[in-house]
Design a protein around this motif. Structure first.
Motif, PDB file in Angstrom:
ATOM      1  N   VAL A   1       0.837  -1.203   0.000  1.00 25.42           N
ATOM      2  CA  VAL A   1       0.000   0.000   0.000  1.00 25.42           C
ATOM      3  C   VAL A   1       0.876   1.260   0.000  1.00 25.42           C
ATOM      4  O   VAL A   1       0.523   2.282  -0.610  1.00 25.42           O
ATOM      5  CB  VAL A   1      -0.990  -0.013   1.183  1.00 25.42           C
ATOM      6  N   ILE A   2       2.034   1.194   0.660  1.00 25.53           N
ATOM      7  CA  ILE A   2       2.978   2.323   0.588  1.00 25.53           C
ATOM      8  C   ILE A   2       3.459   2.495  -0.850  1.00 25.53           C
ATOM      9  O   ILE A   2       3.526   3.615  -1.379  1.00 25.53           O
ATOM     10  CB  ILE A   2       4.174   2.086   1.537  1.00 25.53           C
ATOM     11  N   ASP A   3       3.800   1.380  -1.496  1.00 21.59           N
ATOM     12  CA  ASP A   3       4.242   1.427  -2.889  1.00 21.59           C
ATOM     13  C   ASP A   3       3.135   1.974  -3.784  1.00 21.59           C
ATOM     14  O   ASP A   3       3.400   2.763  -4.703  1.00 21.59           O
ATOM     15  CB  ASP A   3       4.654   0.031  -3.346  1.00 21.59           C
ATOM     16  N   ALA A   4       1.883   1.572  -3.532  1.00 24.16           N
ATOM     17  CA  ALA A   4       0.762   2.081  -4.325  1.00 24.16           C
ATOM     18  C   ALA A   4       0.626   3.592  -4.155  1.00 24.16           C
ATOM     19  O   ALA A   4       0.361   4.317  -5.125  1.00 24.16           O
ATOM     20  CB  ALA A   4      -0.531   1.377  -3.920  1.00 24.16           C
ATOM     21  N   CYS A   5       0.809   4.076  -2.924  1.00 23.03           N
ATOM     22  CA  CYS A   5       0.751   5.529  -2.693  1.00 23.03           C
ATOM     23  C   CYS A   5       1.840   6.246  -3.487  1.00 23.03           C
ATOM     24  O   CYS A   5       1.595   7.311  -4.083  1.00 23.03           O
ATOM     25  CB  CYS A   5       0.906   5.833  -1.202  1.00 23.03           C
ATOM     26  N   GLN A   6       3.037   5.673  -3.492  1.00 17.12           N
ATOM     27  CA  GLN A   6       4.132   6.272  -4.252  1.00 17.12           C
ATOM     28  C   GLN A   6       3.858   6.219  -5.753  1.00 17.12           C
ATOM     29  O   GLN A   6       4.135   7.177  -6.479  1.00 17.12           O
ATOM     30  CB  GLN A   6       5.445   5.561  -3.923  1.00 17.12           C
ATOM     31  N   GLU A   7       3.307   5.092  -6.226  1.00 20.21           N
ATOM     32  CA  GLU A   7       2.936   5.003  -7.644  1.00 20.21           C
ATOM     33  C   GLU A   7       1.867   6.040  -7.973  1.00 20.21           C
ATOM     34  O   GLU A   7       1.889   6.653  -9.040  1.00 20.21           O
ATOM     35  CB  GLU A   7       2.428   3.597  -7.963  1.00 20.21           C
ATOM     36  N   GLY A   8       0.905   6.227  -7.060  1.00 21.45           N
ATOM     37  CA  GLY A   8      -0.125   7.245  -7.276  1.00 21.45           C
ATOM     38  C   GLY A   8       0.465   8.638  -7.381  1.00 21.45           C
ATOM     39  O   GLY A   8       0.067   9.434  -8.233  1.00 21.45           O
ATOM     40  N   ARG A   9       1.432   8.934  -6.526  1.00 18.06           N
ATOM     41  CA  ARG A   9       2.074  10.249  -6.574  1.00 18.06           C
ATOM     42  C   ARG A   9       2.846  10.435  -7.880  1.00 18.06           C
ATOM     43  O   ARG A   9       2.833  11.514  -8.474  1.00 18.06           O
ATOM     44  CB  ARG A   9       3.016  10.405  -5.378  1.00 18.06           C
TER      45      ARG A   9
ATOM     46  N   PRO B   1       3.394  -5.197  -7.739  1.00 16.70           N
ATOM     47  CA  PRO B   1       4.299  -4.774  -6.658  1.00 16.70           C
ATOM     48  C   PRO B   1       5.744  -5.056  -7.039  1.00 16.70           C
ATOM     49  O   PRO B   1       6.021  -5.850  -7.932  1.00 16.70           O
ATOM     50  CB  PRO B   1       3.854  -5.642  -5.470  1.00 16.70           C
ATOM     51  N   ILE B   2       6.671  -4.399  -6.362  1.00 19.10           N
ATOM     52  CA  ILE B   2       8.081  -4.625  -6.645  1.00 19.10           C
ATOM     53  C   ILE B   2       8.453  -6.068  -6.338  1.00 19.10           C
ATOM     54  O   ILE B   2       9.215  -6.703  -7.055  1.00 19.10           O
ATOM     55  CB  ILE B   2       8.956  -3.657  -5.830  1.00 19.10           C
TER      56      ILE B   2
END
Length: 451
Positions: free
Chosen positions: A54-62, A171-172
């Motif tokens: 979910v952190i990665d998704a937030c970064q992808e969203g940004r 995901p990574i």
């Protein structure tokens, strides 16, 4: 690897490679949020894997200027708790309070009037691959309902019949330490870029490093910065009782599917891992059940992917595996070095970035950060060499590796495939689904290439 034309060969891409993968932003193909599914049985909870994702998704969203919309989906056979939306809202509230903007989308069963019935009926329906098809159906419905632009393939979500046709972000990595999102990678794990390190993955998506691996002299400092940025959110989720050690476990039936022309021989290309997995044992046994099997083992790249490696022990392990299953075994390291180099070079000059993308897991090309490294190209080339050592032979692979095998079909004209899926287990516990040709008395013989 640096950006290159999709029509460019892998050799051209490698010549343009750089040691660091610079982040880049890409525009969304359509308006709408990035859908983040949270699968659960009784109550929605966050595992260490889901936390990183979910952190990665937030970064992808940004990076792509998209909102992240979290939607829960109950996938157990039993009835979920009645107040699951409260838990989902709590997860979103904690993440937002800690600086990770996530929009509360609700539970799939509550998105609109008819979806409740769809979700209730789907939970009680039999599927050929329940662990894949049920989430696939529910998340595809959520994608349509919220008007998403892409699906983040979070824990338990794979590209099934529906999601496989939707824009997706992978995901990574999927390997995490249960209960501890800040644990170092095990000493025996593969090194990056072939393996996965959750500290590196967090650092990469957070922009703490652009390198494809963390050198030992920088690891402690990078790990400290990752913990500093992420630990408050993890602690807040734990304080509110919204975390769990283990999430949804895949439970698809064991299955072997043989398609195409029936062959008398089958090639099983394998990576020379330090420890042979149960799933590899199952694949070899299943392949040997249907044809005379030869294991083609890559014992070259393991020297680059482990901190310490005993090639003699690796080769002995695969010899024992072959003997036990009644198979032959060939090692790439036994090929003449000049011939091996020539074949790898030929493959790199033939395959293109389009082939590499086709061979990659669903959603990997959808990431906003550079997703491919030189290792991906080399690994695909070595796999191509292994698959081509025996002509007129079927190929056997795990279901997850089928895209890569199919991407190589234009090199070797692969028209016969044996695919194993589901948990590891004896061949007799698998359901065998065979094309008509595989139950015919006529068998096409195979022959070896000279090597």
């Amino acid at each position: 690897m640096s950006d290159t034309s999709a029509a460019g060969t892998l050799q051209e891409a490698l010549h343009g490679s750089v040691p660091e993968a610079a982040p880049r932003a890409i525009p969304a193909k359509r308006e709408g949020p990035l859908l983040f599914p949270l699968l659960y049985h009784h109550r929605p909870r966050v595992t260490s894997a889901l936390f990183h994702q979910v952190i990665d998704a937030c970064q992808e969203g940004r990076r792509t200027r998209r909102r992240v919309c979290l939607v829960g989906a109950a996938v157990g056979r039993g009835e979920p708790a009645e107040d699951t939306s409260y838990d989902l809202a709590g997860i979103c509230e904690v993440l937002n309070d800690e600086g990770w903007p996530v929009e509360f989308g609700g539970d799939v069963a509550e998105l609109d009037g008819c979806t409740w019935h769809l979700a209730a009926r789907a939970r009680r329906t039999s599927f050929t691959r329940r662990a894949t098809d049920l989430p696939d159906l529910l998340i595809a419905g959520a994608y349509d309902t919220v008007g998403a632009s892409a699906v983040y393939l979070s824990e338990g979500v794979t590209g099934g019949r529906s999601i496989g046709r939707l824009p997706a972000v992978a995901p990574i990595g999927r390997l995490h330490t249960p209960g501890d999102p800040f644990a170092p990678a095990p000493g025996g794990a593969k090194l990056r870029p072939a393996g996965y390190d959750q500290i590196w993955g967090a650092a990469f998506t957070l922009g703490e490093t652009n390198a494809t691996a963390l050198p030992d002299d920088k690891r402690l400092d990078v790990a400290r910065r990752v913990r500093q940025r992420l630990k408050p959110a993890w602690r807040a989720l734990r304080r509110t009782g919204l975390t769990i050690h283990h999430g949804v476990e895949p439970s698809d039936a064991r299955r072997v599917v043989a398609s195409g022309r029936r062959r008398a021989t089958v090639t099983v290309p394998l990576f020379g891992a330090r420890e042979i997995s149960d799933s590899t044992n199952s694949l070899v046994e299943a392949a040997a059940t249907l044809a005379r099997a030869t294991l083609i083992v890559d014992d070259i790249t393991p020297t680059l992917l482990y901190r310490s490696v005993d090639l003699d022990a690796i080769r002995a392990g695969f010899r024992n595996l072959a003997t036990g299953a009644g198979c032959h075994v060939l090692f790439l390291g036994d090929l003449d070095a000049a011939i091996l180099h020539e074949r790898v070079h030929e493959v790199l000059e033939t395959l293109t970035m389009t082939d590499l993308i086709a061979a990659s897991p669903h959603g990997k090309p959808g990431r906003a950060q550079a997703a491919f490294t030189g290792y991906d190209a080399i690994h695909l080339a070595i796999m191509a060499v292994a698959c081509g050592l025996r002509s007129n032979s079927a190929l056997a692979a795990q279901a997850a590796n089928v895209p890569a095998v199919r991407a190589l079909s234009r090199l070797h004209g692969v028209d016969s495939l044996i695919v194993r899926s589901g948990p590891a287990g004896p061949a007799r516990e698998h359901e065998f689904r065979l094309d008509a040709a595989w139950v015919s008395p006529h068998v096409t013989s195979g022959a070896d290439h000279a090597h």
